[in-house]
Write an enzyme that holds these catalytic residues in place. Structure first.
Site, mmCIF file in Angstrom:
data_model
loop_
_atom_site.group_PDB
_atom_site.id
_atom_site.type_symbol
_atom_site.label_atom_id
_atom_site.label_comp_id
_atom_site.label_asym_id
_atom_site.label_seq_id
_atom_site.Cartn_x
_atom_site.Cartn_y
_atom_site.Cartn_z
ATOM 1 N N LYS A 38 69.186 24.044 -3.928
ATOM 2 C CA LYS A 38 70.602 23.927 -4.299
ATOM 3 C C LYS A 38 70.933 22.466 -4.590
ATOM 4 O O LYS A 38 70.134 21.573 -4.260
ATOM 5 C CB LYS A 38 71.474 24.462 -3.149
ATOM 6 C CG LYS A 38 71.346 23.667 -1.855
ATOM 7 C CD LYS A 38 72.041 24.371 -0.696
ATOM 8 C CE LYS A 38 71.868 23.589 0.593
ATOM 9 N NZ LYS A 38 72.306 24.348 1.770
ATOM 10 N N ARG A 136 81.159 30.238 8.905
ATOM 11 C CA ARG A 136 81.295 29.987 7.472
ATOM 12 C C ARG A 136 81.429 31.322 6.760
ATOM 13 O O ARG A 136 82.536 31.788 6.544
ATOM 14 C CB ARG A 136 80.064 29.188 7.023
ATOM 15 C CG ARG A 136 80.220 28.474 5.729
ATOM 16 C CD ARG A 136 79.168 27.383 5.519
ATOM 17 N NE ARG A 136 77.800 27.900 5.411
ATOM 18 C CZ ARG A 136 76.734 27.115 5.149
ATOM 19 N NH1 ARG A 136 76.890 25.820 4.980
ATOM 20 N NH2 ARG A 136 75.524 27.628 5.059
ATOM 21 N N HIS A 167 72.720 31.541 9.725
ATOM 22 C CA HIS A 167 72.483 30.092 9.552
ATOM 23 C C HIS A 167 72.896 29.368 10.821
ATOM 24 O O HIS A 167 73.944 29.663 11.394
ATOM 25 C CB HIS A 167 73.287 29.593 8.345
ATOM 26 C CG HIS A 167 72.927 28.212 7.892
ATOM 27 N ND1 HIS A 167 71.632 27.823 7.646
ATOM 28 C CD2 HIS A 167 73.698 27.129 7.634
ATOM 29 C CE1 HIS A 167 71.619 26.547 7.253
ATOM 30 N NE2 HIS A 167 72.866 26.101 7.249
ATOM 31 N N ARG A 226 63.628 28.937 5.629
ATOM 32 C CA ARG A 226 64.342 28.292 4.520
ATOM 33 C C ARG A 226 64.209 26.777 4.658
ATOM 34 O O ARG A 226 64.924 26.142 5.408
ATOM 35 C CB ARG A 226 65.817 28.712 4.534
ATOM 36 C CG ARG A 226 66.027 30.227 4.487
ATOM 37 C CD ARG A 226 67.478 30.585 4.207
ATOM 38 N NE ARG A 226 68.405 30.036 5.176
ATOM 39 C CZ ARG A 226 68.865 30.679 6.258
ATOM 40 N NH1 ARG A 226 68.497 31.922 6.504
ATOM 41 N NH2 ARG A 226 69.714 30.091 7.074
ATOM 42 N N TYR A 273 85.220 -7.604 -6.094
ATOM 43 C CA TYR A 273 86.578 -7.140 -5.811
ATOM 44 C C TYR A 273 86.966 -7.428 -4.367
ATOM 45 O O TYR A 273 86.152 -7.242 -3.462
ATOM 46 C CB TYR A 273 86.682 -5.629 -6.042
ATOM 47 C CG TYR A 273 86.530 -5.223 -7.481
ATOM 48 C CD1 TYR A 273 87.428 -5.672 -8.448
ATOM 49 C CD2 TYR A 273 85.497 -4.382 -7.880
ATOM 50 C CE1 TYR A 273 87.288 -5.287 -9.779
ATOM 51 C CE2 TYR A 273 85.357 -3.986 -9.202
ATOM 52 C CZ TYR A 273 86.264 -4.451 -10.144
ATOM 53 O OH TYR A 273 86.125 -4.068 -11.449
ATOM 54 N N CYS A 320 80.458 -2.514 -7.027
ATOM 55 C CA CYS A 320 81.384 -2.112 -8.094
ATOM 56 C C CYS A 320 80.967 -0.737 -8.629
ATOM 57 O O CYS A 320 79.990 -0.161 -8.179
ATOM 58 C CB CYS A 320 81.356 -3.125 -9.228
ATOM 59 S SG CYS A 320 81.643 -4.826 -8.707
ATOM 60 N N MET A 321 81.717 -0.249 -9.613
ATOM 61 C CA MET A 321 81.407 1.075 -10.150
ATOM 62 C C MET A 321 80.011 1.109 -10.787
ATOM 63 O O MET A 321 79.280 2.080 -10.628
ATOM 64 C CB MET A 321 82.475 1.494 -11.166
ATOM 65 C CG MET A 321 82.357 2.955 -11.572
ATOM 66 S SD MET A 321 83.535 3.458 -12.834
ATOM 67 C CE MET A 321 85.049 3.559 -11.915
ATOM 68 N N ASP A 322 79.666 0.047 -11.487
ATOM 69 C CA ASP A 322 78.420 0.073 -12.263
ATOM 70 C C ASP A 322 77.449 -1.053 -11.920
ATOM 71 O O ASP A 322 76.376 -1.135 -12.518
ATOM 72 C CB ASP A 322 78.740 -0.028 -13.757
ATOM 73 C CG ASP A 322 79.960 0.787 -14.120
ATOM 74 O OD1 ASP A 322 79.919 2.006 -13.899
ATOM 75 O OD2 ASP A 322 80.966 0.207 -14.557
HETATM 76 C C1 LIG Z 1 71.296 24.249 2.794
HETATM 77 C C2 LIG Z 1 70.807 25.428 3.513
HETATM 78 C C3 LIG Z 1 69.520 25.437 4.086
HETATM 79 C C4 LIG Z 1 68.613 24.234 4.123
HETATM 80 O O1 LIG Z 1 68.921 23.362 5.166
HETATM 81 P P1 LIG Z 1 67.944 22.127 5.515
HETATM 82 O O2 LIG Z 1 68.560 21.501 6.704
HETATM 83 O O3 LIG Z 1 68.001 21.231 4.314
HETATM 84 O O4 LIG Z 1 66.609 22.708 5.733
HETATM 85 C C5 LIG Z 1 69.067 26.624 4.643
HETATM 86 N N1 LIG Z 1 69.857 27.720 4.662
HETATM 87 C C6 LIG Z 1 71.099 27.733 4.152
HETATM 88 C C7 LIG Z 1 71.902 28.979 4.232
HETATM 89 C C8 LIG Z 1 71.637 26.591 3.579
HETATM 90 O O5 LIG Z 1 72.885 26.603 3.098
#
Ligand SMILES: *Cc1c(COP(=O)(O)O)cnc(C)c1O
Length: 382
Positions: A38, A136, A167, A226, A273, A320-322
Site C-alpha cells: 500500500k 478501526r 489487525h 502480512r 526563513y 525550505c520547500m525545494d
Molecule cells: C499496513 C498494514 C500491515 C503492515 O504493517 P507493518 O507494520 O508494516 O508490517 C498489515 N496489515 C494491515 C491490515 C495493514 O493495514
C-alpha cells in the site's frame, strides 16, 4: 520520463529480494506471505516492488484502495490482492473485473457491495474483517449478535468469502501490557473464527500478523503473515530495532540530492526563513537541491544532519520547500554538483529512516511514505 540529479530516491531491489528471502525463511512451509505494498509500496514504487516480490514468490499482496489494486493488475501482478481499506460499494464491478479481494467489515457494507455486484452480474471475493481491539474496521466479536452478523455477511449473494483477518494495535511494543493486549486480540480472533467454524462457516484463510507479530509471536502466524515495513528493511518500532527476533535486514531506500552552491558565511550572518540560524563564526555553507516538498521534513533544521563526502554536515536554518542549507565547514573540497545523502549510507556512515522519523517527531513509516511524487525513484537490482 528521464530523471535529473537534482534529488532522487535510490531503491535497491537486491536488498528487497534479500529481505524477502530472510523473512520467508522464518515461515513454515504452509504459511503464506502477503507483501503489503500500500501507499506506493511505502514510497518505494508499488509496481517495481511487487514485481520483484512476485518473482521471489510472495503469495498475496496487500493494498489500501481500489486504485492501488488496479495499478498492480496493470503492472502485471497476477497473484491475489487484498484491499484493507474502504472501497465505495458502487465499484463492486471494478473489484470483480480485476479479481481484487475486498476487506468487508459490516453487514451494511456487505449488503451494499453484494447488491452492486449482483446488479452488474458479478461476484466479489472478500475477506471478513474482525475488530478485536484496533477500533478501526470490522465486526466486533464481543458485541451480542456478532456471530449472526457474520452469518448474514457470509451468505449474502454476490459475495464470496475466502478469508478472515484482524489487525493488532500494539504488536510492535514490548512490555507486559502490550503483550497481554496482543494475546487477547489473538484469542478473540481465533475464538470467533472457531465459532464460525462450528456454524459451518469457517473462512479458508485466517490471518492477523503484521511484521512485528510475525517476528515476535509464532502462534499468531495462522495461515498467512502480512509483511509490510520489514520488506523495506526497517524495524516496526524503535524497541524492535535491536531485538534478537529481528533478522538483519537491509534498508531498501536511500535519499540523495545535489549541491547547487557553496558559499562562505561570516559570523552573525543568518540563513533561511525565520532567520533561525546565525553563523557563530566563519562557516562554509552548501545549498542542497531538496526540500520539504520532496518529503524531507521542514523541522529537520533542529538536529538534522546529512552526509557529504562520507562526513556529517548539520542542517543550517529551516528547510525550505525545494532547498536546504547545510554547514560543510571542515569538509574539504565541497563543490556544486557533489552528492549529499539525506538517508542511507555514504562511506562508513549511515543515516537511518528511524533517525529521521525520530528527529521529526514521527516514525520511519510516515517518512518513507511521504517522499514526494516529484522525487524520481531510481532502481537497481542484483
Ligand atoms: C499496513 C498494514 C500491515 C503492515 O504493517 P507493518 O507494520 O508494516 O508490517 C498489515 N496489515 C494491515 C491490515 C495493514 O493495514
Amino acid at each position: 520520463m528521464e530523471w535529473s540529479e537534482r534529488c532522487w530516491a535510490e531503491v535497491d531491489l537486491g536488498a528487497l529480494r534479500r529481505n524477502y528471502r530472510q523473512l520467508r525463511q522464518r515461515l513454515s512451509p504452509g504459511e503464506k506471505y502477503l507483501a503489503v505494498v500500500k501507499a506506493d509500496a511505502y514510497g518505494h514504487g508499488a509496481v517495481p516492488v511487487a514485481r520483484v516480490l512476485q518473482e521471489e514468490g510472495a503469495d498475496w499482496f496487500g493494498v489500501a484502495s481500489l486504485e492501488e489494486g488496479e495499478e498492480l493488475r496493470q503492472g502485471g501482478i497476477t497473484r491475489p490482492v487484498l484491499i484493507f481499506g474502504y472501497t465505495p460499494p458502487q465499484y463492486a464491478g471494478r473489484l470483480a473485473e480485476e479479481e481484487l479481494t475486498q476487506g468487508v467489515f459490516s453487514t451494511d457494507y456487505a449488503a451494499a457491495l453484494g447488491k452492486a455486484a449482483i446488479a452488474g452480474h458479478h461476484e466479489v471475493e472478500f475477506h471478513l474483517m474482525v475488530d478485536t481491539g484496533m477500533g478501526r474496521l470490522g465486526l466486533r466479536p464481543r458485541e451480542e449478535g456478532s456471530l449472526r452478523e457474520a452469518w448474514d455477511i457470509l451468505t449474502i449473494p454476490g459475495l464470496r468469502c475466502t478469508g478472515a483477518f484482524t489487525h493488532f494495535a500494539v504488536a510492535d511494543e514490548l512490555g507486559e501490557e502490550a503483550e497481554t493486549f496482543t494475546g487477547e486480540q489473538l484469542e478473540r480472533f481465533t475464538a470467533f473464527c472457531h465459532r464460525l467454524g462450528e456454524a459451518g462457516l469457517e473462512p479458508e484463510l485466517l490471518h492477523c500478523a503484521n511484521s512485528a507479530a510475525t517476528l515476535l509471536r509464532e502462534e499468531s502466524r495462522l495461515g498467512m503473515c502480512r509483511f509490510g515495513i520489514v520488506n523495506y528493511g526497517l524495524a516496526p518500532s524503535g524497541e524492535l530495532a535491536g531485538h534478537p527476533a529481528m533478522p538483519a535486514l537491509e534498508p531498501v531506500m536511500s535519499l540523495r540530492a545535489t549541491v547547487a552552491m557553496v558559499k562562505e558565511a561570516r559570523a552573525g550572518d543568518t540563513l533561511s526563513y525565520g532567520r533561525l540560524y546565525t553563523a557563530p563564526g566563519p562557516r562554509t555553507i552548501a545549498t542542497v537541491a531538496i526540500g520539504y516538498a520532496d518529503g524531507y521534513p521542514r523541522c529537520m533544521w533542529q538536529g538534522g544532519r546529512v552526509l557529504v563526502k562520507g562526513r556529517w554536515a548539520p542542517i543550517a536554518g529551516r528547510v525550505c520547500m525545494d532547498q536546504l542549507m547545510v554547514d560543510v565547514t571542515g569538509i574539504p573540497g565541497v563543490v556544486p554538483g557533489d552528492t549529499v545523502t539525506l538517508a542511507g549510507r555514504d562511506g562508513e556512515n549511515i543515516i537511518t529512516w528511524d533517525e529521521i522519523g525520530e528527529k521529526s517527531g514521527t516514525v520511519s513509516y510516515e517518512r518513507i511514505c511521504g517522499i514526494g511524487r516529484r522525487v524520481p525513484r531510481v532502481y537497481k537490482d542484483e
